[in-house]
Design an enzyme around this catalytic site. Structure first.
Site, PDB file in Angstrom:
ATOM      1  CG  ASP A 109      43.622  45.999  47.106  1.00  0.00           C
ATOM      2  OD1 ASP A 109      42.743  45.661  46.082  1.00  0.00           O
ATOM      3  OD2 ASP A 109      43.683  46.851  47.950  1.00  0.00           O
ATOM      4  CB  VAL A 110      41.978  43.451  41.700  1.00  0.00           C
ATOM      5  CG1 VAL A 110      42.465  42.297  41.562  1.00  0.00           C
ATOM      6  CG2 VAL A 110      40.738  43.676  42.577  1.00  0.00           C
TER       7      VAL A 110
ATOM      8  CG  ASN B 255      37.268  35.052  40.039  1.00  0.00           C
ATOM      9  OD1 ASN B 255      35.979  34.713  39.969  1.00  0.00           O
ATOM     10  ND2 ASN B 255      37.795  34.788  41.242  1.00  0.00           N
TER      11      ASN B 255
ATOM     12  CE1 TYR C  17      29.056  41.357  43.100  1.00  0.00           C
ATOM     13  CE2 TYR C  17      26.836  40.721  41.902  1.00  0.00           C
ATOM     14  CZ  TYR C  17      28.252  40.386  42.078  1.00  0.00           C
ATOM     15  OH  TYR C  17      28.764  39.141  41.726  1.00  0.00           O
TER      16      TYR C  17
ATOM     17  CE  LYS D  28      30.943  41.163  39.934  1.00  0.00           C
ATOM     18  NZ  LYS D  28      32.168  40.669  39.484  1.00  0.00           N
TER      19      LYS D  28
ATOM     20  CB  ILE E 228      28.027  30.162  41.481  1.00  0.00           C
ATOM     21  CG1 ILE E 228      27.758  30.888  40.144  1.00  0.00           C
ATOM     22  CG2 ILE E 228      28.951  29.105  41.469  1.00  0.00           C
ATOM     23  CD1 ILE E 228      27.037  29.970  39.031  1.00  0.00           C
TER      24      ILE E 228
ATOM     25  CB  THR F 258      31.159  30.912  46.118  1.00  0.00           C
ATOM     26  OG1 THR F 258      30.633  32.014  46.130  1.00  0.00           O
ATOM     27  CG2 THR F 258      31.033  30.438  44.529  1.00  0.00           C
TER      28      THR F 258
END
Ligand SMILES: NC(=O)c1ccc[n+]([C@@H]2O[C@H](COP(=O)([O-])OP(=O)(O)OC[C@H]3O[C@@H](n4cnc5c(N)ncnc54)[C@H](O)[C@@H]3O)[C@@H](O)[C@H]2O)c1
Length: 243
Positions: free
Chosen positions: A57-58, A84, A148, A152, A181, A183
């Site tokens: 878990d980052v 990422n 978000y 970022k 992108i 995904t």
């Protein structure tokens, strides 16, 4: 000969989307890859000779500490880190609460900071290393992904700060700014189909991007081919931010 022969690379969020493509591309170029993710089930499917799925878990200090110790013991070095892993949210500003803001900040921003803290410090001792952070076009232009975007934006700022702080130790830090992108993350957005059509129409290259196109740019920045590049900001957005 591969472009990453003999390199040891950690990719966070390596179990899905862009991260998964980076894992495949780094593997093909000869790296030993540690794919670190919270999704253990998806990680199990990745394991093979030179790909090692590890739970992380980052946003956990202990998690990073354990990961770095493990990789050091097993491989004796860390050449590359790709920060990422990330999550998203698309609430309009007038509906945002702290409960929406907090996980984005914790995983996207603080998770990247912890990667820099633990792996960056390790690389400083090694006197070499390359780190690539995933920011987003939403850190550069408004796109309705407010909390978000803020998370970022923090990634953008700490990438510059880390490039300045680590450069003297031979550690490079660069950031990439993908547009939309294809995904599971972008496909999961509620406003998906309508918004995507609008974004495609507003993009000079008239389409959204593929995970492989982001992986290609990250491969270059992570590799020794980018040996004099640090603190750079690379847009991978079909020209969206250039308008
Ligand atoms: N897809 C896009 O349009 C787009 C655009 C710009 C930037 N990005 C960024 O690219 C990165 C990858 O996005 P994606 O589209 O591949 O998303 P995705 O949802 O397909 O994959 C994200 C991965 O991160 C993992 N993850 C989530 N929280 C985690 C945590 N706390 N610790 C460890 N792993 C965690 C997930 O399990 C998943 O495997 C993210 O940082 C995202 O913000 C994506």
């Amino acid at each position: 000969m591969g472009r990453l022969d003999d390199k040891v690379a950690i990719i966070t969020g390596g179990a899905s989307g862009i991260g998964y493509r980076i894992v495949q591309s780094f593997k093909q170029e000869g790296a030993t890859v540690i794919a670190a993710d919270v999704n253990e089930e998806a990680l199990e499917k990745l394991n093979e000779d030179n790909v090692h799925g590890l739970k992380l878990d980052v946003s956990s200090d202990e998690g990073w500490e354990k990961l770095v110790k493990h990789v050091d013991k097993k491989f004796g070095k860390i050449d590359i880190l790709v920060n990422n892993a990330g999550i998203t949210s698309e609430k309009p500003i007038d509906q945002v609460t702290y409960n929406d803001w907090e996980p984005l900040s914790k995983i996207n921003s603080f998770g990247t900071m912890l990667g820099l803290k633990y792996v960056g410090s390790y690389m400083k001792k090694q006197q070499k290393g390359s780190i690539v952070n995933l920011s987003s076009v939403t850190a550069q232009v408004g796109m309705g992904l407010n909390s978000y975007s803020a998370s970022k934006g923090a990634v953008r700022a700490i990438s510059k700060a880390a490039a300045s702080e680590f450069g003297h130790a031979g550690v490079r830090v660069n950031a990439v700014f993908p547009g939309i992108i294809r995904t599971p993350m972008s496909e999961g957005l509620e406003s998906s189909s309508e918004t995507l059509a609008q974004i495609e129409a507003m993009t000079p290259l008239q389409r959204i991007g593929e995970p492989e196109e982001v992986a290609n740019a990250i491969l270059f920045l992570a590799s020794d081919e980018a040996s004099f590049i640090t603190g750079a900001e690379l847009a991978i957005d079909g020209g969206y931010s250039a308008r």
